[in-house]
Enzyme design. Structure first.
Site, PDB file in Angstrom:
ATOM      1  N   CYS A   1       4.173  -1.270  -3.723  1.00  0.00           N
ATOM      2  CA  CYS A   1       3.976  -1.704  -5.106  1.00  0.00           C
ATOM      3  C   CYS A   1       4.471  -0.604  -6.052  1.00  0.00           C
ATOM      4  CB  CYS A   1       2.492  -1.970  -5.353  1.00  0.00           C
ATOM      5  SG  CYS A   1       2.170  -2.395  -7.063  1.00  0.00           S
TER       6      CYS A   1
ATOM      7  N   SER B   1     -13.857  -8.109   0.817  1.00  0.00           N
ATOM      8  CA  SER B   1     -14.853  -7.613  -0.143  1.00  0.00           C
ATOM      9  C   SER B   1     -14.519  -8.038  -1.565  1.00  0.00           C
ATOM     10  CB  SER B   1     -15.007  -6.104  -0.044  1.00  0.00           C
ATOM     11  OG  SER B   1     -13.783  -5.496  -0.287  1.00  0.00           O
TER      12      SER B   1
ATOM     13  N   HIS C   1       0.809  -1.226   0.000  1.00  0.00           N
ATOM     14  CA  HIS C   1       0.000   0.000   0.000  1.00  0.00           C
ATOM     15  C   HIS C   1       0.838   1.271   0.000  1.00  0.00           C
ATOM     16  CE1 HIS C   1      -3.498  -2.276   0.782  1.00  0.00           C
ATOM     17  NE2 HIS C   1      -3.322  -2.460   2.062  1.00  0.00           N
TER      18      HIS C   1
ATOM     19  N   GLU D   1      -3.671   2.972   1.515  1.00  0.00           N
ATOM     20  CA  GLU D   1      -3.004   3.415   0.276  1.00  0.00           C
ATOM     21  C   GLU D   1      -3.268   4.900   0.040  1.00  0.00           C
ATOM     22  OE1 GLU D   1      -3.891   1.294  -3.498  1.00  0.00           O
ATOM     23  OE2 GLU D   1      -3.743   3.274  -4.430  1.00  0.00           O
TER      24      GLU D   1
ATOM     25  N   HIS E   1      -8.579   4.357   3.489  1.00  0.00           N
ATOM     26  CA  HIS E   1      -7.715   3.279   3.015  1.00  0.00           C
ATOM     27  C   HIS E   1      -6.242   3.662   3.172  1.00  0.00           C
ATOM     28  CE1 HIS E   1      -5.882   0.264   0.470  1.00  0.00           C
ATOM     29  NE2 HIS E   1      -7.015  -0.405   0.517  1.00  0.00           N
TER      30      HIS E   1
HETATM   31 FE1  F3S Z   1      -1.658  -5.193  -6.540  1.00  0.00          FE
HETATM   32 FE2  F3S Z   1      -0.005  -3.239  -6.975  1.00  0.00          FE
HETATM   33 FE3  F3S Z   1      -2.123  -3.518  -8.404  1.00  0.00          FE
HETATM   34  S1  F3S Z   1      -0.521  -4.067  -5.000  1.00  0.00           S
HETATM   35  S2  F3S Z   1      -3.633  -4.387  -7.063  1.00  0.00           S
HETATM   36  S3  F3S Z   1      -0.422  -4.889  -8.370  1.00  0.00           S
HETATM   37  S4  F3S Z   1      -1.335  -1.636  -7.613  1.00  0.00           S
END
Ligand code: F3S
Length: 289
Positions: free
Chosen positions: A101, A229, A79, A131, A129
């Site tokens: 990510c 969810s 996140h 993120e 959230h």
């Molecule tokens: Fe997963 Fe990164 Fe997409 S954590 S949902 S690959 S933005």
């Protein structure tokens, strides 16, 4: 009988990368290891990591407490976090392993640049959230707004200036994002609106693949937490295509009642379901049908 596991079942690229990093660090580091928040919303994984000595810190307050503890490595989950959190961690003497990510890191870069250029930032997503909290922490807080629904989009007024940059939480629904952007675009007085679609397609891909797999399956199995969810959504999608859809958390929950001829079984899983659980279900189905 064919058992097909959806390629996109379970962890997305970013989560897989982050979870692997924690296991890797637990293997190579001697000192304490913390994750900033649980690495994923899966109790089994968090418990397994705890047994390997990895502690989840939930907030900056816990971090403050952790400052009293032995210093070690803090892993930032997929996140991402705000700039302030990085700085506080560094100042407190922790070693940082960043598993944000790359798609989220990209959003941090975008909002920081636009913010420095005097743009108001609009984040389309849920303000609670983590993120979004992280993204927010790379912008000028006085000129950043989080918008989650139509009403908030209608009420939005840039606090100053006429330049607005709009980004999205990576898991936001694309159609809704477009609609909210349109509402903002219709406000005639904003001179310069930059819209950056930062939605990641991992969730959509998982849903599309689940739907087509369910369509050709006699039995469809969806694995994931009850409160997840994204798993609930996967179940609904699959149920529409295949009446014999099961929603389970682990292989132990699976009570197959089908007696007729079964040719094809499809399996998919929500974003927090580890590969191990998917494999166990696959094995179980092979022995039971
Ligand atoms: Fe997963 Fe990164 Fe997409 S954590 S949902 S690959 S933005």
């Amino acid at each position: 009988m064919n058992i097909t596991v959806a390629k996109s079942a379970g962890f997305c690229f970013g989560v897989k990368r982050a979870v692997n990093k924690v296991y890797e660090q637990a293997d190579i580091k001697n000192g304490p290891i913390y994750t900033y928040g649980p690495i994923i919303h899966n109790e089994e994984v968090v418990k397994d990591l705890e047994e390997k000595g990895v502690k989840a810190l939930d907030s900056l307050e816990m971090l403050t407490d952790a400052q009293k503890q032995e210093k070690g490595t803090v892993i930032i989950r997929s996140h991402g976090v705000s700039k302030e959190v990085y700085e506080k961690l560094e100042r407190a003497g922790f070693e940082i392993e960043d598993a944000t990510c790359p798609f989220v890191l990209k959003i941090h870069q975008i909002v920081e640049e636009f913010s420095n250029d005097g743009f108001e930032i609009v984040i389309i997503g849920s303000s609670q959230h983590p993120e979004v909290e992280g993204i927010r922490g790379w912008c000028d807080p006085k000129h950043t707004t989080v918008i989650a629904d139509y009403e908030e989009a209608q009420n939005y007024k840039p606090k100053s200036g006429k330049k607005v940059c709009i980004v999205a939480q990576t898991t936001f629904n694309y159609k809704k994002f477009q609609e909210l952007v349109e509402i903002i675009q219709k406000k005639g007085y904003i001179r310069d609106i930059r819209v950056l679609n930062t939605i990641c397609n991992a969730t959509e891909e998982r849903q599309n693949e689940a739907a087509s797999l369910a369509e050709t399956s006699d039995i469809m199995i969806v694995i994931g937490g009850r409160s997840s969810s994204n798993t609930q959504k996967l179940y609904e999608i699959c149920k529409e295509e295949c009446a014999n859809t099961y929603y389970i958390q682990t292989a132990a929950d699976l009570k197959l009642s089908e007696t007729g001829h079964i040719d094809n079984v499809g399996i998919t899983a929500g974003a927090s379901t580890p590969k191990k659980i998917i494999e166990e279900v696959q094995k179980y189905v092979r022995t039971k049908l």
